[in-house]
Design an enzyme around this catalytic site. Structure first.
Site, PDB file in Angstrom:
ATOM      1  N   GLU A  42       0.830  -1.201   0.000  1.00 12.28           N
ATOM      2  CA  GLU A  42       0.000   0.000   0.000  1.00 12.28           C
ATOM      3  C   GLU A  42       0.873   1.264   0.000  1.00 12.28           C
ATOM      4  OE1 GLU A  42      -3.608   1.879   2.775  1.00 12.28           O
ATOM      5  OE2 GLU A  42      -2.156   0.495   3.634  1.00 12.28           O
ATOM      6  N   LYS A 115     -10.414   2.557  -1.448  1.00 17.19           N
ATOM      7  CA  LYS A 115     -10.496   1.883  -0.159  1.00 17.19           C
ATOM      8  C   LYS A 115     -11.792   2.235   0.567  1.00 17.19           C
ATOM      9  CE  LYS A 115      -7.534   1.342   3.965  1.00 17.19           C
ATOM     10  NZ  LYS A 115      -6.209   1.717   4.501  1.00 17.19           N
ATOM     11  N   CYS A 152      -5.604  -2.864   2.652  1.00 23.46           N
ATOM     12  CA  CYS A 152      -5.231  -2.807   4.064  1.00 23.46           C
ATOM     13  C   CYS A 152      -6.404  -3.026   5.015  1.00 23.46           C
ATOM     14  CB  CYS A 152      -4.484  -1.511   4.358  1.00 23.46           C
ATOM     15  SG  CYS A 152      -3.472  -1.585   5.869  1.00 23.46           S
TER      16      CYS A 152
END
Length: 294
Positions: A42, A115, A152
């Site tokens: 990331e 995300k 993540c």
């Protein structure tokens, strides 16, 4: 269909151009060894700036068309005939997102994911920088398989993994930045972090690849030591390859046709009962689908 997958982990410094060059180096070595799908960590082109709340770091964001990491990795994908999901800090008008683009093995841009789950805590103050993603969970059809890619904090949520599996993902990939907890330096979450994603693999019979960063990064108010530990699982969640705490890459071979047959034989998707899962639409587990009230 046999596919060789790889995960790269590396430390980063203050110079974005050097970080991108390092990522190209490690991804190139993985490609040299035959990797066809290569996952980088990331936000690999800069230090993890979310340690602090500082509006100056918003200047690191670029549009999808202008980000240097995307341009460099798109060219690598085209030249080396590899698939690359690439994480970047996106600016879209007045909005900022933690995003990624998937490049196919001919360099084509297959689409954007933003995300969805944004953490907020000591050292991981992402809500200051990123709006919650608005793309939904997607699956990208690439030359080497259908990829579900999340980022993540998304990896802690089984709902995200299940949606990608329901949409036909043959592999789940998670670029990550996780390490020590500034408020609890004695805590090492690496085992927990690994096991939650092993569970996604086992529950969906879909292999998982996770790429984490390494190294000590010092901010104004906090510091984090990223612990690496990148890994690749088989569809039952068993570890096929695990990295330590040093720079480098790992790889594994996956037989996607055999895994697809195994997934059908187990009947996990045949026996689902979505009519009973209404409580998942609430924050507190209440099922209002029958018209009941508080």
């Amino acid at each position: 269909m046999m596919v060789k997958v790889a995960a790269v982990q590396m430390s980063v410094g203050p110079n974005e151009e050097e970080n991108i060059a390092k990522a190209l180096h490690w991804a190139g070595l993985a490609a040299d060894a035959g990797a066809q799908i290569i996952l980088l960590q990331e936000l690999f082109s800069t230090p993890y700036f979310c340690k602090d709340q500082d509006p100056r770091f918003l200047a690191l964001a670029r549009s999808r068309d202008e980000h240097p990491a995307l341009r460099a990795m798109q060219e690598l994908a085209r030249r080396r005939q590899v698939v690359l999901p690439v994480s970047f800090f996106e600016r879209a008008g007045n909005a900022f997102f933690n995003s990624l683009v998937v490049f196919d093995a001919d360099g084509r841009d297959l689409g954007l994911y933003r995300k969805a789950h944004i953490p907020d805590g000591p050292g991981y103050q992402e809500k200051f920088y990123f709006s919650p993603g608005d793309t939904g969970f997607q699956v990208f059809p690439t030359r080497y398989g259908r990829l579900g890619v999340a980022i993540c904090w998304d990896q802690w949520f089984p709902e995200a993994a299940r949606i990608m599996a329901l949409r036909g993902a043959e592999i789940l990939l998670y670029p990550t930045a996780i390490g020590s907890e500034p408020q609890a330096p004695e805590l090492d979450s690496r085992g927990h972090w690994t096991r939650v994603m092993q569970g996604h693999a086992a529950a969906n019979l879909v292999p998982v690849i996770a790429a984490n960063r390494i190294g000590r990064e010092i901010g104004r108010d906090a510091e984090i030591t990223f612990y690496g530990g990148s890994f690749i699982t088989d569809p039952t969640g068993a570890l096929l390859a695990t990295a330590g705490r040093d720079e480098g890459w790992i790889s594994a071979d996956l037989d996607l046709h055999a895994i697809a047959a195994q997934r059908i034989e187990w009947g996990l998707f045949r026996d689902r009962r979505p009519d009973l899962y209404g409580a998942l639409h609430s924050l507190d587990g209440g099922d209002r689908s029958d018209g009941t009230h508080w």
